[in-house]
Write a protein that holds these residues in place. Structure first.
Motif, PDB file in Angstrom:
ATOM      1  N   GLY A 109       0.188  -0.978 -11.776  1.00 47.97           N
ATOM      2  CA  GLY A 109       1.231  -0.373 -10.972  1.00 47.97           C
ATOM      3  C   GLY A 109       2.533  -1.074 -11.244  1.00 47.97           C
ATOM      4  O   GLY A 109       2.714  -1.684 -12.290  1.00 47.97           O
ATOM      5  N   THR A 128       0.844  -1.193   0.000  1.00 46.11           N
ATOM      6  CA  THR A 128       0.000   0.000   0.000  1.00 46.11           C
ATOM      7  C   THR A 128       0.881   1.245   0.000  1.00 46.11           C
ATOM      8  O   THR A 128       2.109   1.154   0.049  1.00 46.11           O
ATOM      9  N   THR A 129       0.254   2.390  -0.029  1.00 45.51           N
ATOM     10  CA  THR A 129       1.027   3.639  -0.046  1.00 45.51           C
ATOM     11  C   THR A 129       1.727   3.881   1.290  1.00 45.51           C
ATOM     12  O   THR A 129       2.702   4.612   1.350  1.00 45.51           O
ATOM     13  N   THR A 130       1.243   3.240   2.350  1.00 42.44           N
ATOM     14  CA  THR A 130       1.889   3.424   3.650  1.00 42.44           C
ATOM     15  C   THR A 130       2.714   2.215   4.068  1.00 42.44           C
ATOM     16  O   THR A 130       3.537   2.311   4.977  1.00 42.44           O
ATOM     17  N   ALA A 134       6.966   3.656  -6.590  1.00 41.13           N
ATOM     18  CA  ALA A 134       5.956   4.703  -6.441  1.00 41.13           C
ATOM     19  C   ALA A 134       5.667   5.492  -7.713  1.00 41.13           C
ATOM     20  O   ALA A 134       4.490   5.674  -8.052  1.00 41.13           O
ATOM     21  N   THR A 185       4.962  -0.012   1.987  1.00 42.84           N
ATOM     22  CA  THR A 185       5.418  -0.090   0.601  1.00 42.84           C
ATOM     23  C   THR A 185       6.364  -1.252   0.338  1.00 42.84           C
ATOM     24  O   THR A 185       6.782  -1.455  -0.802  1.00 42.84           O
ATOM     25  N   SER A 209       9.112  -4.478  -3.331  1.00 41.34           N
ATOM     26  CA  SER A 209       8.803  -3.078  -3.053  1.00 41.34           C
ATOM     27  C   SER A 209       7.944  -2.474  -4.145  1.00 41.34           C
ATOM     28  O   SER A 209       8.029  -2.842  -5.316  1.00 41.34           O
ATOM     29  N   ARG A 210       7.108  -1.572  -3.715  1.00 41.37           N
ATOM     30  CA  ARG A 210       6.211  -0.844  -4.612  1.00 41.37           C
ATOM     31  C   ARG A 210       6.994   0.307  -5.220  1.00 41.37           C
ATOM     32  O   ARG A 210       7.596   1.111  -4.512  1.00 41.37           O
ATOM     33  N   SER A 266       3.171   3.663  -9.745  1.00 36.85           N
ATOM     34  CA  SER A 266       2.027   3.068  -9.050  1.00 36.85           C
ATOM     35  C   SER A 266       1.192   4.135  -8.384  1.00 36.85           C
ATOM     36  O   SER A 266       1.707   5.147  -7.908  1.00 36.85           O
ATOM     37  N   SER A 267      -0.127   3.879  -8.348  1.00 35.39           N
ATOM     38  CA  SER A 267      -0.982   4.698  -7.488  1.00 35.39           C
ATOM     39  C   SER A 267      -1.897   3.737  -6.745  1.00 35.39           C
ATOM     40  O   SER A 267      -2.389   2.770  -7.324  1.00 35.39           O
ATOM     41  N   GLY A 268      -2.074   3.976  -5.454  1.00 36.71           N
ATOM     42  CA  GLY A 268      -2.893   3.067  -4.663  1.00 36.71           C
ATOM     43  C   GLY A 268      -2.177   1.761  -4.383  1.00 36.71           C
ATOM     44  O   GLY A 268      -0.954   1.676  -4.430  1.00 36.71           O
ATOM     45  N   ASN A 269      -2.971   0.722  -4.095  1.00 36.09           N
ATOM     46  CA  ASN A 269      -2.392  -0.564  -3.722  1.00 36.09           C
ATOM     47  C   ASN A 269      -1.815  -1.290  -4.933  1.00 36.09           C
ATOM     48  O   ASN A 269      -2.295  -1.130  -6.054  1.00 36.09           O
TER      49      ASN A 269
END
Ligand SMILES: [Ca+2]
Ligand SMILES: [Ca+2]
Ligand SMILES: [Ca+2]
Ligand SMILES: [Ca+2]
Length: 252
Positions: free
Chosen positions: A50, A22-24, A104, A26, A101-102, A107-110
């Motif tokens: 994403g 998620t954005t928090t 960023a 990551t 890892s996401r 990606s937006s959101g989950n």
């Protein structure tokens, strides 16, 4: 960061499907051990809209924690967008961390993903040789074959396997050749009948595993459907050329 301890990793794939960044939160870190020299195989697939990437680190200072010391050396798979990610690393026993890892900016959101991990045993005796991975990321997408395709690549102990995905339509066939080798490498052809991105019993259709730098050939594949081709090092680093020789079948 979420941390998951998977214990000792063996050849049977461990699946972490439908995981979410998620954005928090990551980053997900999966800690595991291997007890003998093995090929560590990581396959990140079904990444949602994403971008997720994967890295592999050894617990180089043996303190059970992924820290900056460990991060000085790692193996990275960082494809754009939601393309599959793959790592195949031949290494000695120890504790490792696989970090998903996401990414960023992409990606937006989950961002959700499926992760498979395995530690396949080397083939042969000393010197230990690499082995085919039992995971099927779409690392190189050849797509629907309609003419001859040639690809070149490089495999070594930090990248023991390359996986190509392709498909054949009705009245089409292919001969697959591997050459241009400087050390021993092998190929095998797989159909993932149950679509779980794992090589299960009965899914290996053909293989070619000659010794030395002999070229490899899998000929006259002529059933329509989706295929995976694995190119794997046997005894060290080598460049290679793989040729998909497409032909119409006599029924056409
Ligand atoms: Ca450490
Ligand atoms: Ca990526
Ligand atoms: Ca399968
Ligand atoms: Ca060979």
């Amino acid at each position: 960061m979420a941390l998951f301890n998977l214990g000792t990793l063996g050849s049977t794939p461990v699946l972490q499907n439908n995981s979410t960044l998620t954005t928090t939160d990551t980053t997900d870190v999966f800690q595991f051990k291997i007890t003998n020299t093995s090929n560590i195989n990581l396959s990140l697939t079904d990444i949602s809209a994403g971008d997720a990437d994967i890295q592999l680190f050894r617990d180089a200072n043996n303190n059970g924690v992924l820290d900056n010391f460990d991060r000085q050396a790692g193996i990275v798979s960082r494809q754009a967008s939601n393309s599959d990610e793959a790592i195949n690393f031949k290494t000695s026993s120890g504790t490792f961390f696989a970090e998903v890892s996401r990414f960023a900016p992409g990606s937006s959101g989950n961002v959700s993903y499926d992760l498979a991990l395995s530690a396949t045993k080397p083939s042969g005796t000393f010197p230990l040789s690499a082995s085919f991975s039992n995971l099927l990321p779409k690392e190189f997408v050849v797509g629907d074959l309609s003419h001859d395709v040639t690809r070149t690549g490089f495999i070594n102990n930090q990248n023991t396997t390359d996986v190509y995905s392709f498909s054949l339509g009705f009245f089409e066939g292919v001969n697959i050749k591997l050459d241009g080798l400087s050390t021993d490498a092998d190929i095998r052809l797989i159909r993932d009948f149950n679509n779980n991105r794992i090589v299960d019993a009965g899914e290996e259709i053909a293989s070619s595993t000659k010794g030395g730098i002999s070229s490899e050939l899998i000929s006259n594949i002529n059933k329509s459907g989706d295929y995976f081709l694995q190119v794997t090092e046997f005894s060290g680093a080598t460049n290679y050329k793989v040729t998909f020789d497409h032909f119409p079948t006599p029924d056409a």
